[in-house]
Design an enzyme around this catalytic site. Structure first.
Site, short mmCIF file in Angstrom:
data_model
loop_
_atom_site.label_atom_id
_atom_site.label_comp_id
_atom_site.label_asym_id
_atom_site.label_seq_id
_atom_site.Cartn_x
_atom_site.Cartn_y
_atom_site.Cartn_z
N PRO A 79 0.70 -1.16 0.09
CA PRO A 79 0.07 0.03 -0.06
C PRO A 79 0.86 1.38 -0.03
O PRO A 79 1.91 1.22 0.68
CB PRO A 79 -0.87 -0.06 1.25
CG PRO A 79 -0.15 -0.89 2.21
CD PRO A 79 0.49 -1.98 1.43
N GLU A 80 0.43 2.41 -0.60
CA GLU A 80 1.10 3.64 -0.53
C GLU A 80 0.14 4.58 0.00
O GLU A 80 -0.73 4.20 0.60
CB GLU A 80 1.47 4.03 -2.27
CG GLU A 80 2.32 2.76 -2.77
CD GLU A 80 2.48 3.27 -4.37
OE1 GLU A 80 2.71 4.39 -4.70
OE2 GLU A 80 2.94 2.37 -4.99
N LYS A 140 3.83 6.38 4.04
CA LYS A 140 2.94 4.96 4.36
C LYS A 140 2.99 4.52 5.64
O LYS A 140 2.41 3.45 5.99
CB LYS A 140 4.03 4.12 3.53
CG LYS A 140 4.40 4.38 2.12
CD LYS A 140 5.14 3.42 1.42
CE LYS A 140 5.73 3.86 0.03
NZ LYS A 140 6.54 2.77 -0.61
N ARG A 142 11.36 -4.72 -9.57
CA ARG A 142 9.79 -4.38 -9.74
C ARG A 142 9.80 -4.31 -11.27
O ARG A 142 10.44 -4.66 -11.91
CB ARG A 142 9.86 -3.04 -8.99
CG ARG A 142 9.87 -3.10 -7.58
CD ARG A 142 9.44 -1.75 -6.98
NE ARG A 142 10.47 -1.62 -5.59
CZ ARG A 142 10.29 -0.49 -4.88
NH1 ARG A 142 9.32 0.35 -5.10
NH2 ARG A 142 10.74 -0.47 -3.63
#
Length: 289
Positions: A2-3, A61, A273
């Site tokens: 989650p950001e 975050k 990524r």
């Protein structure tokens, strides 16, 4: 992971349903959920019981619940799949329920930490002395995020220029700017027409200000629709998913036409990524001779 928008959605829900309530009882149902609380689950439960929770706070975050008195805070790590849910006390337990927090009032709801992969957790930490928001000392090194009214744009630009890095690496550097992750970095860079490997030393002050504006815009747009949910793991405190993924312009759109010029979007491996970009709108920097 989650950001900032996803964590902010959770923070807002906790502010509505948990702030001002006093903890009556704590159950730690899985030891990994409190592994960052080094004294263990029994100590975590004992120290949190009887405490009154203040207004939930966030930096980037990171999410925390200040406790009355300002000396301690509960730091929440959502990890890959952590959820903080406000549920009726008589609701069936979730399969991956890890921590239950009950309150000393008649509201009939409790706070549950649910985590399928047990990478996240809750922990108690001392607050930074004199901090008005109960900032946990273990995250004092984290920079302010771009939605923070105290974020220093001038200091950020100077640090960016001095970093001797590339622009996407700098956006993900939590000591420079917090809350930006892979998804929103790609989105902001697409909006700014910047390639992810552009050296930060090449960014003029107007370009860095423009990029920062795009970061804020994309995050505010995501906040307006509850964040980005690619699966059922990212939810608000009521268990509802966000749907900003339907509005993404870059991330996850490999081989789809660029919404600006029609060129097929590309994906490249990047630091374990992926980076998504338009090869026409976001031309790579020229190799130095």
């Amino acid at each position: 992971m989650p950001e900032l928008p996803e964590v902010e959605v959770v923070r807002r829900g906790l502010e509505r349903w948990v702030a001002g309530r006093t903890v009556a009882a704590v159950e730690v149902l899985h030891p990994r959920a409190v592994r960052r609380h080094l004294a263990g689950g029994a100590d975590f439960a004992a120290r949190l019981t009887g405490q009154t929770i203040g207004a939930p706070m966030r930096r980037g975050k990171y999410l925390w619940l200040p406790l009355a008195g300002g000396e301690m805070s509960v730091l929440g790590h959502l990890g890959m799949s952590g959820q903080l849910l406000v549920q009726p006390q008589d609701a069936p337990d979730e399969k991956h329920l890890r921590i239950r927090i009950r309150f000393a009032d008649a509201a009939g709801t409790e706070l549950r930490f649910v985590d399928q992969r047990t990478f996240g957790g809750l922990s108690l930490h001392d607050s930074v002395p004199g901090s008005a928001d109960g900032l946990p000392d273990v995250i004092a090194h984290i920079a302010r995020d771009p939605l923070d009214p105290l974020f220093d744009e001038t200091a950020y630009h100077l640090a960016l220029r001095a970093k001797r890095s590339t622009v996407k690496r700098a956006l993900l550097d939590q000591s420079l700017i917090s809350g930006v992750g892979n998804i929103y970095a790609d989105e902001a860079l697409w909006r700014a027409r910047l390639h992810y490997e552009r050296p930060t030393a090449q960014l003029t002050r107007p370009r860095s200000v423009e990029l920062l504006g795009h970061v804020r815009d994309v995050m505010n747009a995501a906040l307006a629709v509850g964040g980005t949910s690619f699966d059922s793991l990212y939810v608000n405190v009521n268990g509802e998913s966000g749907y900003f993924d339907r509005s993404l312009d870059a991330y996850g759109r490999e081989d789809e036409p660029c919404r600006r010029c029609g060129t097929a979007m590309r994906r490249r491996p990047w630091m374990n990524r992926s980076s998504y970009f338009c090869p026409r709108c976001q031309r790579p920097p020229r190799a130095s001779s």
